[in-house]
Write an enzyme that holds these catalytic residues in place. Sequence first.
Site, PDB file in Angstrom:
ATOM      1  N   HIS A   1       0.758  -1.031   0.092  1.00 51.15           N
ATOM      2  CA  HIS A   1       0.009  -0.097   0.113  1.00 51.15           C
ATOM      3  C   HIS A   1       0.847   1.107  -0.052  1.00 51.15           C
ATOM      4  O   HIS A   1       2.038   1.173   0.522  1.00 51.15           O
ATOM      5  CB  HIS A   1      -0.836   0.132   1.127  1.00 51.15           C
ATOM      6  CG  HIS A   1      -1.778  -0.978   1.754  1.00 51.15           C
ATOM      7  ND1 HIS A   1      -1.325  -2.225   2.075  1.00 51.15           N
ATOM      8  CD2 HIS A   1      -3.152  -1.143   1.383  1.00 51.15           C
ATOM      9  CE1 HIS A   1      -2.621  -2.821   2.309  1.00 51.15           C
ATOM     10  NE2 HIS A   1      -3.471  -2.220   1.741  1.00 51.15           N
TER      11      HIS A   1
ATOM     12  N   ASP B   1       2.142   1.846   3.453  1.00 50.99           N
ATOM     13  CA  ASP B   1       3.137   1.035   4.271  1.00 50.99           C
ATOM     14  C   ASP B   1       4.630   1.662   3.842  1.00 50.99           C
ATOM     15  O   ASP B   1       5.380   1.198   4.701  1.00 50.99           O
ATOM     16  CB  ASP B   1       3.227  -0.073   3.254  1.00 50.99           C
ATOM     17  CG  ASP B   1       1.836  -0.991   3.568  1.00 50.99           C
ATOM     18  OD1 ASP B   1       1.072  -0.624   4.159  1.00 50.99           O
ATOM     19  OD2 ASP B   1       1.788  -1.797   2.351  1.00 50.99           O
TER      20      ASP B   1
ATOM     21  N   GLU C   1      -9.943 -13.404  -1.886  1.00 50.03           N
ATOM     22  CA  GLU C   1      -9.228 -13.646  -0.830  1.00 50.03           C
ATOM     23  C   GLU C   1      -9.867 -14.933   0.007  1.00 50.03           C
ATOM     24  O   GLU C   1     -11.068 -14.638   0.287  1.00 50.03           O
ATOM     25  CB  GLU C   1      -9.077 -12.351   0.222  1.00 50.03           C
ATOM     26  CG  GLU C   1      -8.160 -12.701   1.405  1.00 50.03           C
ATOM     27  CD  GLU C   1      -7.788 -11.253   1.992  1.00 50.03           C
ATOM     28  OE1 GLU C   1      -7.240 -10.656   1.272  1.00 50.03           O
ATOM     29  OE2 GLU C   1      -8.009 -11.359   3.215  1.00 50.03           O
TER      30      GLU C   1
ATOM     31  N   HIS D   1     -11.840 -13.691   3.033  1.00 50.21           N
ATOM     32  CA  HIS D   1     -12.864 -12.972   2.797  1.00 50.21           C
ATOM     33  C   HIS D   1     -14.161 -13.906   2.213  1.00 50.21           C
ATOM     34  O   HIS D   1     -15.272 -13.270   2.493  1.00 50.21           O
ATOM     35  CB  HIS D   1     -12.682 -11.810   1.645  1.00 50.21           C
ATOM     36  CG  HIS D   1     -11.505 -10.856   2.200  1.00 50.21           C
ATOM     37  ND1 HIS D   1     -10.985  -9.973   1.526  1.00 50.21           N
ATOM     38  CD2 HIS D   1     -10.868 -10.449   3.208  1.00 50.21           C
ATOM     39  CE1 HIS D   1     -10.211  -9.064   1.834  1.00 50.21           C
ATOM     40  NE2 HIS D   1     -10.214  -9.627   3.201  1.00 50.21           N
TER      41      HIS D   1
ATOM     42  N   ASP E   1      -5.725 -13.726  -2.898  1.00 48.17           N
ATOM     43  CA  ASP E   1      -4.840 -13.398  -1.605  1.00 48.17           C
ATOM     44  C   ASP E   1      -5.106 -14.787  -0.842  1.00 48.17           C
ATOM     45  O   ASP E   1      -6.315 -15.143  -0.732  1.00 48.17           O
ATOM     46  CB  ASP E   1      -5.584 -12.176  -0.780  1.00 48.17           C
ATOM     47  CG  ASP E   1      -4.998 -10.601  -1.292  1.00 48.17           C
ATOM     48  OD1 ASP E   1      -4.260 -10.733  -2.136  1.00 48.17           O
ATOM     49  OD2 ASP E   1      -5.173  -9.864  -0.784  1.00 48.17           O
TER      50      ASP E   1
ATOM     51  N   ASP F   1     -11.402 -11.824  10.298  1.00 44.45           N
ATOM     52  CA  ASP F   1     -10.315 -11.806   9.328  1.00 44.45           C
ATOM     53  C   ASP F   1      -8.976 -12.153   9.851  1.00 44.45           C
ATOM     54  O   ASP F   1      -8.285 -10.957  10.206  1.00 44.45           O
ATOM     55  CB  ASP F   1     -10.256 -10.412   8.374  1.00 44.45           C
ATOM     56  CG  ASP F   1      -9.568 -10.886   7.167  1.00 44.45           C
ATOM     57  OD1 ASP F   1      -9.389 -11.534   6.767  1.00 44.45           O
ATOM     58  OD2 ASP F   1      -9.500  -9.591   6.357  1.00 44.45           O
TER      59      ASP F   1
ATOM     60  N   ASP G   1      -6.341 -13.567   8.866  1.00 43.89           N
ATOM     61  CA  ASP G   1      -5.285 -13.579   8.082  1.00 43.89           C
ATOM     62  C   ASP G   1      -4.018 -14.411   8.298  1.00 43.89           C
ATOM     63  O   ASP G   1      -2.834 -13.950   8.442  1.00 43.89           O
ATOM     64  CB  ASP G   1      -4.571 -12.056   8.026  1.00 43.89           C
ATOM     65  CG  ASP G   1      -5.632 -11.005   7.453  1.00 43.89           C
ATOM     66  OD1 ASP G   1      -6.347 -11.447   6.354  1.00 43.89           O
ATOM     67  OD2 ASP G   1      -5.600  -9.852   7.929  1.00 43.89           O
TER      68      ASP G   1
ATOM     69  N   ASP H   1      -1.364 -12.511   1.950  1.00 49.81           N
ATOM     70  CA  ASP H   1      -2.027 -11.152   2.613  1.00 49.81           C
ATOM     71  C   ASP H   1      -2.128 -11.766   3.929  1.00 49.81           C
ATOM     72  O   ASP H   1      -3.126 -11.515   4.593  1.00 49.81           O
ATOM     73  CB  ASP H   1      -3.195 -10.624   2.139  1.00 49.81           C
ATOM     74  CG  ASP H   1      -3.705  -9.404   2.585  1.00 49.81           C
ATOM     75  OD1 ASP H   1      -2.983  -8.962   3.670  1.00 49.81           O
ATOM     76  OD2 ASP H   1      -4.690  -8.822   2.413  1.00 49.81           O
TER      77      ASP H   1
HETATM   78  C1  XLS Z   1      -8.195  -6.631   4.115  1.00 51.47           C
HETATM   79  C2  XLS Z   1      -7.519  -6.542   2.777  1.00 51.47           C
HETATM   80  C3  XLS Z   1      -6.206  -5.763   2.470  1.00 51.47           C
HETATM   81  C4  XLS Z   1      -6.088  -5.709   0.989  1.00 51.47           C
HETATM   82  C5  XLS Z   1      -5.178  -4.719   0.458  1.00 51.47           C
HETATM   83  O1  XLS Z   1      -8.681  -7.251   4.605  1.00 51.47           O
HETATM   84  O2  XLS Z   1      -7.395  -8.004   2.709  1.00 51.47           O
HETATM   85  O3  XLS Z   1      -5.193  -6.233   2.959  1.00 51.47           O
HETATM   86  O4  XLS Z   1      -5.600  -6.924   0.479  1.00 51.47           O
HETATM   87  O5  XLS Z   1      -5.908  -3.296   0.902  1.00 51.47           O
HETATM   88 NI    NI Z   2      -6.304  -8.972   0.987  1.00 51.12          NI
HETATM   89 NI    NI Z   3      -8.280  -9.322   4.123  1.00 54.22          NI
END
Ligand code: XLS
Ligand code: NI
Ligand code: NI
Length: 437
Positions: A101, A104, A268, A271, A296, A307, A309, A339
């Site tokens: 990003h 970042d 993702e 998600h 992702d 989430d 991750d 991600d």
């Molecule tokens: C958040 C998203 C984010 C996107 C990029 O949940 O996964 O990380 O991939 O902005």
């Molecule tokens: Ni993402």
């Molecule tokens: Ni995400």
Amino acid sequence: MPSPLFDRVDRVPYAGPGSEDPFAYRHYDPDRQVAGKSLRDHLRFAVCYWHNFVFLGQDMFGADTFERPWVGREGMEAARFKATTAFELIEKLGAPYFTFHDRDIAPEGDTLRETNRPLDERGAVLAGEMQRTGVKLLWGTANLFSHPRYAAGAATNPDPEVFAYAAAQVKKAMEVTHGLGGENYVLWGGREGYDTLLNTDLRQETEQFGRFLHLVVEHKHKIGFGGTLLIEPKPMEPTKHQYDADAAAVHAFLRRFGLEREIALNIEVNHATLAGKSFVHELAYAVANDLLGSIDVNRGDPQNGWDTDQFPNSAEEMTLAFVEILRGGGLGTGGCNFDAKLRRQSIDPHDLLHAHIGGGDTLARGLVQAAALLEEGRVEAFRRERYARWEESLGREILAGRKSLDDLSALVLDTDLEPQPVSGRQEMLENLVNRVC
Ligand code: XLS
Ligand code: NI
Ligand code: NI
């Protein structure tokens, strides 16, 4: 020169499934050929900047837990330190790509002008690292969710000045991505949604969002950015409801605004599950509608609903995913972006290596097993056979629009048509999957 952060590892080799070396790949053999391409070219995996080099282990109940050497340093010095460490990790992993990003790599200044200047300078640092290592940019994106100005959304904010600010930020992020040779640009609508309908005009916000994406598409063509624009669906978090809820919702939105040929999807895992779907469902939907762009690969935890991750570790989930991806012809300009973030207790920097090594191996196993399943052919043959009658005259005529309800009613009544059910053979098909997993 030994690194202060990853000094226990030189370069992560492929050592084969029998290896006990915790810093070696056991399945990700980048040169191995599968379904006509190397694993490297199929997977195109990417290390993300934010979870690895910005996130410091905090959660909503507690402070940072990770010690990182750039913390406490200021400005360009910290940026360079962070960038060389990031590229050291990426290079040691043999990952061909990274993702980032705008925020970042450079923090917000007092004005956009004061934000953009350091963004350019730090973009140049990344360019230098890319040049030195040969690592490429899978995608860039703009952080349109952290700053308080975006609390009520970016493009969908009730204030058009916030829309303007977001537009200016995306313009810049897209140009920096283009300058770094990015192969895609991602739009994740972090706060494009609502917390309560009591204060939200859904029709108005949808119009704004559509207009915003048209501006992004126009600018992409104006600057000659040849990469793919991607929307990343997510149903909620941070807001109660996000407009990009899932692949089908984004598809409807893109169709409504005439953008379905301009924007594809970044799907993702986590998600998809937040949306109450599976990753494989979202992929199948994207493939069936020519919308698959990239993935992702971070997963959630079935025991809690948010989430989280986490790095992928289910080869079976990835096998089913790659069945859909291979059916759809692969990831194109996309790739597999981790991600994903370390757990709060994983405070040794080498945990970043374990995480990506395990993730890379899981993807590799999934891909290889999916290719084996497709090549073995029984699942594909069964699926083809199941629809075979649509190739015959009745099926063809129906789909070509040459049969009305009257015609079909007459056919059934006149011939006493009595279609016979056949088995869907779900269990047999699941057994075929288990043979390769
Ligand atoms: C958040 C998203 C984010 C996107 C990029 O949940 O996964 O990380 O991939 O902005
Ligand atoms: Ni993402
Ligand atoms: Ni995400």
